[in-house]
Each structure stands twice: as structure tokens, then as C-alpha cells.
Design a protein around this motif. Structure first.
Motif, PDB file in Angstrom:
ATOM      1  N   GLN A  30      62.992  50.369  70.192  1.00 32.52           N
ATOM      2  CA  GLN A  30      64.186  49.890  70.899  1.00 32.52           C
ATOM      3  C   GLN A  30      65.447  50.182  70.081  1.00 32.52           C
ATOM      4  N   SER A  33      66.474  53.909  70.382  1.00 35.19           N
ATOM      5  CA  SER A  33      66.409  54.474  71.734  1.00 35.19           C
ATOM      6  C   SER A  33      67.657  55.274  72.114  1.00 35.19           C
ATOM      7  N   HIS A  34      68.788  54.999  71.470  1.00 32.18           N
ATOM      8  CA  HIS A  34      70.032  55.701  71.796  1.00 32.18           C
ATOM      9  C   HIS A  34      70.203  56.983  70.992  1.00 32.18           C
ATOM     10  N   LEU A  35      69.270  57.248  70.071  1.00 28.38           N
ATOM     11  CA  LEU A  35      69.352  58.427  69.210  1.00 28.38           C
ATOM     12  C   LEU A  35      68.435  59.540  69.725  1.00 28.38           C
ATOM     13  N   THR A 266      74.798  51.727  63.705  1.00 28.47           N
ATOM     14  CA  THR A 266      73.839  52.620  64.356  1.00 28.47           C
ATOM     15  C   THR A 266      72.569  51.890  64.772  1.00 28.47           C
TER      16      THR A 266
END
Length: 274
Positions: A30, A33-35, A266
Motif C-alpha cells: 500500500q 502503490s503510487h510508485l 514519499t
């Protein structure tokens, strides 16, 4: 952490043991997840589609098939580069056969390559067919990964299973042919993942549990490395000479805590207990 752009992650011994997710795996996935990230594995038993469902069964987030790069895929890619429209004879689990069929043609009589992978499949008959293809038809011997053994969890119990390096040995002994190994620490798996993500090695961090494959292969490409000691390489074990991962942590949770301390914008902040 200032150059951190993408993640490559091993799975067995990092996210799960067989049919059991490891503590902290869900939270870690989780948090990243944006990377940009990919899973790269020496295990050819499951195809990417099978791995998607395996994640769901373990209670891990559902991810797209494109996130997975397996040694079966890398083997198919390598074989196609050597000889387009190749014929193969595979010894291993169903996932390996399915994956190779996307690149070439199954041919137990005149195969160009004998491919050995992990999982069920090796017996007297398959060994005999493979030996004769190599000795009489000139087939090349290829193995999906060099691991001598691998960890598994079967019915909740830890088991050690033969890896690709062990399963290919009878073919090598019987024919005198040295197998071509595809998986980590060799570069193809890493290169395929980086190509999908559109990044270079210095922009990546490789997270793995085995210094001899995950960490060594990434370091050879000048990639940052993070070792988690939740697989075969346990707490307190001495690192092989010449290997020094950038992060050496007991678990994914410990690794995530260190990254959150260094770069909370981050990875978010630590979850407070209680």
C-alpha cells in the motif's frame, strides 16, 4: 533516497512463504502503490495471471499482470532472441508451459531447446526425452533459474524444495552439456522490469531476501539494494564477502520504517502501535 524513482521486488521470502503472506507485506505494498514498481521472480511455476490470483488468495492487493516479470517470461524472451519461432520441450510446472507457449511451440520430438524449471514434471520419462533431444537432435539445455533450493510453506509447514539448479542437474550430468541459466543474478529479469518501468538501474531499488541472487544481480547493475531477512537468509547470518546492501533489515516493516524516517513525503509516516 534522493534518486529513488522505482522499485523491483522479489516475492518468495519477501511478501509471502508459499500460501502464507508475511507480516507487513500488505502495508508495504500500500505504501509503494503510487510508485513505479515491478515484481521479479526466479520462480517460473506461476504465470502472471496465476500470480494475480495468488495475491488475492493471500489477502494482498490485486495488481495488474504487467507488474510481474517471471523467470519463465525471461526464458521465453531469451529463447525468441536466439531463434524466432523456436520449438521447446519443457520440464516443470504448468505455468512454465503456458508461458513458453506464448513465445514458441511445444515440440517433444525436434525441439530446439530443452527448458527445465521448478515444480513437478521431472521423472524418468521426461528426463529420457530431454536427454535424447540434446544428444540426438542437438537441442540446447536451458534452465529458468540457478537456485539450488527454495523455501515453501505447505499446509502451514516450512519445506525446502528443489530449485531449478537442482532439477537441471540430471540433464547436465547425462549429456555433458552446461545449461544456460536465465534468472537472477543474471541481468535479463532486471532489464525486462526496468524497460517496462522506463527507468535506468541507478534509479531503482531492488528488494530481495537472497544475497546470492537478488542482491548480487542488482548490485552488478549498479542498482541500490535492500535485503530483508525473512527468507532463507535469516537474522544474524553473515553476508557473503563483497556484498553490502544499502539497507539490511529484519523485515519489510523495518525497511518501510527506515524509508519513512528518511523520506516521509514519499512513504508516509510510521503507523503508531495500539
Amino acid at each position: 533516497m534522493s534518486t529513488f524513482k522505482a522499485l523491483l521486488l522479489d516475492m518468495d521470502g519477501v511478501l509471502f512463504h508459499g500460501d502464507r503472506a508475511l507480516p507487513g507485506a500488505d502495508e508495504f505494498l500500500q505504501a509503494i502503490s503510487h510508485l513505479p514498481y515491478c515484481f521479479i521472480t526466479n520462480n517460473p511455476i506461476r504465470s502472471p495471471a496465476m500470480l494475480v490470483e495468488h495475491f488475492v488468495r493471500l489477502g494482498l492487493p490485486r495488481v495488474d499482470e504487467s507488474r510481474f516479470v517471471t523467470s519463465g517470461q525471461a526464458t521465453g524472451e531469451w529463447l525468441a532472441r536466439q531463434q524466432p519461432d523456436f520449438g521447446f520441450y519443457a520440464v516443470g510446472a504448468a505455468g512454465l508451459h503456458q508461458t513458453l507457449s506464448q513465445y514458441g511451440n511445444y515440440d517433444p520430438e525436434t525441439a530446439d531447446f530443452v527448458v527445465v524449471g521448478e515444480g513437478e514434471g521431472l521423472d524418468f520419462d521426461t528426463l529420457t526425452i530431454g536427454i535424447n533431444l540434446i544428444l540426438k537432435q542437438g537441442a540446447r539445455l536451458v534452465c529458468t533459474n540457478p537456485d539450488h533450493n527454495v523455501d515453501a510453506s505447505i499446509d502451514g509447514l516450512h519445506r525446502v524444495l528443489p530449485g531449478g539448479g537442482a532439477l537441471v542437474a540430471p540433464f547436465a550430468v547425462a549429456t555433458g552439456q552446461t545449461p544456460v541459466f536465465i534468472g537472477k543474478p543474471h541481468p535479463l529479469l532486471y532489464e525486462m522490469a526496468m524497460q517496462r518501468l522506463g527507468v535506468a538501474a541507478p534509479d531503482c531499488v531492488m528488494v530481495g531476501d537472497r544475497p546470492d541472487t537478488d542482491i548480487a544481480g542488482a548490485a552488478a547493475l549498479q542498482m541500490a539494494t535492500a535485503l530483508v531477512r525473512t527468507g532463507r537468509f535469516g537474522r544474524g547470518e553473515k553476508l557473503p564477502s563483497g556484498l553490502e546492501p544499502d539497507w539490511d533489515c529484519e523485515s519489510l516493516t523495518a525497511l518501510l520504517d527506515r524509508w519513512r524516517d528518511a523520506c516521509p513525503e514519499t512513504f508516509g509516516t510510521k503507523t503508531k502501535a495500539g
